[in-house]
Scaffold this motif. Structure first.
Motif, PDB file in Angstrom:
ATOM      1  N   UNK A   1       8.093  -4.451   2.533  1.00  0.00           N
ATOM      2  CA  UNK A   1       6.765  -4.831   1.743  1.00  0.00           C
ATOM      3  C   UNK A   1       5.787  -5.221   2.435  1.00  0.00           C
ATOM      4  N   UNK A   2       6.048  -6.382   3.191  1.00  0.00           N
ATOM      5  CA  UNK A   2       5.230  -7.369   3.863  1.00  0.00           C
ATOM      6  C   UNK A   2       4.433  -6.363   4.972  1.00  0.00           C
ATOM      7  N   UNK A   3       5.254  -5.451   5.595  1.00  0.00           N
ATOM      8  CA  UNK A   3       4.752  -4.565   6.676  1.00  0.00           C
ATOM      9  C   UNK A   3       3.799  -3.651   6.011  1.00  0.00           C
ATOM     10  N   UNK A   4       3.917  -3.192   4.761  1.00  0.00           N
ATOM     11  CA  UNK A   4       3.166  -2.031   4.047  1.00  0.00           C
ATOM     12  C   UNK A   4       2.078  -2.622   3.376  1.00  0.00           C
TER      13      UNK A   4
ATOM     14  N   UNK B   1      -3.234  -5.327   2.924  1.00  0.00           N
ATOM     15  CA  UNK B   1      -3.897  -6.720   3.533  1.00  0.00           C
ATOM     16  C   UNK B   1      -3.749  -6.954   4.941  1.00  0.00           C
ATOM     17  N   UNK B   2      -5.131  -6.980   5.619  1.00  0.00           N
ATOM     18  CA  UNK B   2      -5.238  -6.791   6.782  1.00  0.00           C
ATOM     19  C   UNK B   2      -4.716  -8.365   7.870  1.00  0.00           C
ATOM     20  N   UNK B   3      -4.487  -9.303   6.934  1.00  0.00           N
ATOM     21  CA  UNK B   3      -3.967 -10.709   7.658  1.00  0.00           C
ATOM     22  C   UNK B   3      -2.867 -10.991   7.178  1.00  0.00           C
TER      23      UNK B   3
ATOM     24  N   UNK C   1       0.768  -1.211  -0.009  1.00  0.00           N
ATOM     25  CA  UNK C   1      -0.024  -0.090   0.120  1.00  0.00           C
ATOM     26  C   UNK C   1       0.915   1.157  -0.212  1.00  0.00           C
ATOM     27  N   UNK C   2       2.362   1.107  -0.096  1.00  0.00           N
ATOM     28  CA  UNK C   2       3.091   2.230  -0.053  1.00  0.00           C
ATOM     29  C   UNK C   2       4.119   2.038  -1.092  1.00  0.00           C
TER      30      UNK C   2
END
Length: 236
Positions: free
Chosen positions: A120-123, A126-128, A94-95
Motif C-alpha cells: 500500500x505504501x508503494x501504491x 502521495x509523491x513523497x 491509489x490502487x
C-alpha cells in the motif's frame, strides 16, 4: 511546558527539518506512566500540523496511533496498531486492487499485514514520504507483546531509512522504554533522545498557537523540499 519541551527538543527540531533524519524515538521522561501524557499532546499537535495546518498541496498523509488509548482487548496491542495503520494507509492508496484478495488475508498474521503495508505504501498516490506518528510505545513492552512490537518497529524503521525515505517515523513514550531502546536490532535504526526531566519554563502551560505556528513553518519547508525534488525528477 513539557509539551513544548518535546516539540522544541533539539533532535525533534532536526527531525522536522532534515528529510533524511530517519526514525526518532522520544522519551518524555514524565513522572507517571499515563495513557495520555505530554508526548501524547505533542503527537496530536504534529498530526494536526501535518494533515490539517499546511496548505492542501503541501500536506503529508499522516498515520497515527496512541498506544495508551488502545491497550486492552482486540483493539489493543501491537497487532491492533498494525491493523490500524494498514486501514489508515488504505485511504492514501491509489490502487484499491492491492487488496482485492483481502478475503485471504489473515489479520492475525503480522507478516501478511506488513507485506500489505509495504504494498500500500508503494501504491500510495502521495509523491513523497508518509508521516507515521506512534505515541506510548512503552505500553506495548510487556513480555507478551514486546516481540511483536519489535518486529513492527524494525520494519517501519527500515522504510524510514530507505533512500529516499518512504516514511517519516516519529515514536514516543511517556517514560523511558525498557525494550525498544535497549534491543540492538531495533535501536540501531533509531535516533533515541530524552526530554530533560526538568524543562525550563514559567509553568504557564503550553502555548498551542505558538507551537503549531512554529512547527507548521518547519513542516512547510520540509514539504516544499520534497515537492521541489519531485518536480526535478519529473523534468529529468
Amino acid at each position: 511546558d513539557r509539551v513544548g519541551g518535546v516539540i522544541y527538543h533539539l533532535e525533534v527540531q532536526e527531525w522536522l527539518l532534515n528529510p533524511l533524519f530517519g526514525a526518532i524515538l522520544v522519551h518524555g521522561n514524565g513522572r507517571r506512566h499515563d495513557p495520555i501524557s505530554s508526548t501524547s499532546v505533542a503527537c496530536a499537535l504534529l498530526v494536526h500540523v501535518f494533515s490539517k495546518k499546511l496548505p492542501k498541496h503541501l500536506r503529508f498523509p499522516t498515520l497515527y496511533w496512541f498506544c495508551g488509548l488502545h491497550n486492552t482487548g482486540y483493539g489493543g496491542g501491537p497487532l491492533a496498531m498494525l491493523r490500524g495503520l494498514v486501514c489508515q494507509l488504505l485511504c492514501f492508496s491509489c490502487c484499491i486492487c492491492s487488496v482485492t484478495d483481502h478475503n485471504k488475508l489473515d489479520v492475525q498474521d503480522p507478516k501478511q499485514l506488513l507485506k500489505l503495508f509495504r504494498r500500500l505504501l508503494r501504491d500510495s498516490s502521495h509523491s513523497g514520504p508518509i508521516m507515521c506518528i506512534l505515541d506510548g510505545l512503552s505500553f506495548y513492552e510487556g513480555r507478551h507483546q514486546r516481540d511483536e512490537l519489535g518486529k513492527i518497529i524494525r520494519e517501519l524503521s527500515s522504510l524510514a531509512k530507505a533512500n529516499p525515505p518512504q516514511l517519516f517515523l516519529f515514536l514516543t513514550s511517556p517514560t523511558r522504554t525498557t525494550y525498544v531502546s535497549q534491543e540492538p536490532t531495533i535501536a540501531q535504526d533509531l535516533t533515541v533522545t530524552d526530554v530533560p526531566a526538568h524543562v525550563d519554563g514559567l509553568k504557564q502551560g503550553v502555548n498551542i498557537d505558538q507551537i503549531m505556528s512554529s512547527t507548521a513553518s518547519k513542516a512547510r519547508k520540509l514539504s516544499e523540499s520534497f515537492e521541489s525534488a519531485s518536480i526535478k525528477d519529473k523534468l529529468g
